[in-house]
Design a protein around this motif. Sequence first.
Motif, PDB file in Angstrom:
ATOM      1  N   VAL A  34       0.856  -1.180   0.000  1.00 59.09           N
ATOM      2  CA  VAL A  34       0.000   0.000   0.000  1.00 59.09           C
ATOM      3  C   VAL A  34       0.898   1.237   0.000  1.00 59.09           C
ATOM      4  CG1 VAL A  34      -1.804   1.267   1.219  1.00 59.09           C
ATOM      5  CG2 VAL A  34      -1.760  -1.226   1.325  1.00 59.09           C
ATOM      6  N   ALA A  35       0.657   2.150  -0.947  1.00 56.98           N
ATOM      7  CA  ALA A  35       1.393   3.411  -0.990  1.00 56.98           C
ATOM      8  C   ALA A  35       0.723   4.407  -0.048  1.00 56.98           C
ATOM      9  CB  ALA A  35       1.436   3.961  -2.406  1.00 56.98           C
ATOM     10  N   LEU A  36       1.496   4.986   0.857  1.00 55.84           N
ATOM     11  CA  LEU A  36       0.971   5.919   1.847  1.00 55.84           C
ATOM     12  C   LEU A  36       1.724   7.245   1.756  1.00 55.84           C
ATOM     13  CD1 LEU A  36       0.703   3.509   4.923  1.00 55.84           C
ATOM     14  CD2 LEU A  36      -1.134   4.209   3.374  1.00 55.84           C
ATOM     15  N   PHE A 126       5.948   6.470   1.852  1.00 54.44           N
ATOM     16  CA  PHE A 126       6.527   5.131   1.902  1.00 54.44           C
ATOM     17  C   PHE A 126       5.526   4.097   1.408  1.00 54.44           C
ATOM     18  CE2 PHE A 126       4.803   6.126   6.077  1.00 54.44           C
ATOM     19  CZ  PHE A 126       4.073   5.007   6.422  1.00 54.44           C
ATOM     20  N   THR A 127       6.051   2.943   1.048  1.00 59.47           N
ATOM     21  CA  THR A 127       5.220   1.788   0.711  1.00 59.47           C
ATOM     22  C   THR A 127       5.199   0.855   1.907  1.00 59.47           C
ATOM     23  OG1 THR A 127       5.718   1.931  -1.642  1.00 59.47           O
ATOM     24  CG2 THR A 127       4.926  -0.186  -0.814  1.00 59.47           C
ATOM     25  N   ARG A 128       4.006   0.497   2.316  1.00 62.35           N
ATOM     26  CA  ARG A 128       3.818  -0.429   3.443  1.00 62.35           C
ATOM     27  C   ARG A 128       3.326  -1.758   2.890  1.00 62.35           C
ATOM     28  NH1 ARG A 128       1.029   1.756   8.655  1.00 62.35           N
ATOM     29  NH2 ARG A 128       3.248   2.123   9.079  1.00 62.35           N
ATOM     30  N   ALA A 143       4.099  -5.263   9.149  1.00 62.71           N
ATOM     31  CA  ALA A 143       4.351  -4.386   8.008  1.00 62.71           C
ATOM     32  C   ALA A 143       5.845  -4.175   7.823  1.00 62.71           C
ATOM     33  CB  ALA A 143       3.669  -3.041   8.208  1.00 62.71           C
ATOM     34  N   ILE A 144       6.234  -4.080   6.560  1.00 63.50           N
ATOM     35  CA  ILE A 144       7.553  -3.577   6.194  1.00 63.50           C
ATOM     36  C   ILE A 144       7.344  -2.241   5.504  1.00 63.50           C
ATOM     37  CG2 ILE A 144       9.603  -3.916   4.759  1.00 63.50           C
ATOM     38  CD1 ILE A 144       9.295  -6.916   5.152  1.00 63.50           C
ATOM     39  N   ILE A 162      13.339   5.695   5.364  1.00 59.59           N
ATOM     40  CA  ILE A 162      12.490   4.877   6.229  1.00 59.59           C
ATOM     41  C   ILE A 162      12.673   3.426   5.801  1.00 59.59           C
ATOM     42  CG2 ILE A 162      10.112   4.254   6.839  1.00 59.59           C
ATOM     43  CD1 ILE A 162       9.372   7.200   6.274  1.00 59.59           C
ATOM     44  N   LEU A 163      13.082   2.591   6.721  1.00 58.53           N
ATOM     45  CA  LEU A 163      13.216   1.162   6.440  1.00 58.53           C
ATOM     46  C   LEU A 163      13.046   0.432   7.764  1.00 58.53           C
ATOM     47  CD1 LEU A 163      13.644  -1.023   4.375  1.00 58.53           C
ATOM     48  CD2 LEU A 163      16.109  -0.732   4.601  1.00 58.53           C
TER      49      LEU A 163
END
Length: 208
Positions: A34-36, A126-128, A143-144, A162-163
């Motif tokens: 999911v793109a957030l 970020f992408t979750r 989640a990653i 963010i990682l």
Amino acid sequence: MGIEREIKLTLPADQVSAATQWFIARAGTAGHPVALANIYFDTPELTLARSKSALRLRHTPDGWLQTFKTAGNATAGMHSRHEWEMPIAGEALEIDTLLQACDEPTVAAALRGAAPDLIELFRTDFTRTLWQVASHGATIEAAIDQGDVIAEVNGETRRAPILEVELELKSGDEAALYALADELCAQVPGLAPDNVSKAQRGYRLREQ
């Protein structure tokens, strides 16, 4: 009001694939990406930060959400904090709705006082990738998150990566969070507890 309980772990870049494969095996399904896109607000004097709270708009594939959180407590990567979150019509804060929901008088007063002077401070994009995991009778959202914190300061664009892995308790006992984190850390080297929220990273990026 809800109490958000989650364990946050820093994820080394060379272990993203290993963590992904572990979650696929553990959940029995491929992750859902999911793109957030997130916008954080405060006053120029950082009224909300001083009251140990954070205000965010989030754009998801399903629409816009606004979220108000307290800093709460963070120990050994375990975060526990008050959270008020609700869908809204578009890319504009609905402060009155938040104030109606917020039942913590101190932070509600800070939000009410800050409202006329709120500005965009920074973003997190970020992408979750999500999995629902059963653990010891509990349901946990795993989640990653991969992306960036972005702040515009005096015409300069600042970025920080963010990682991370987040394990959020959805139902059941908190002990299940620790159990799942222990399982993961035993199989994926280099993971480490992270007590710093994304909002805190954004404030630090602005203050550099």
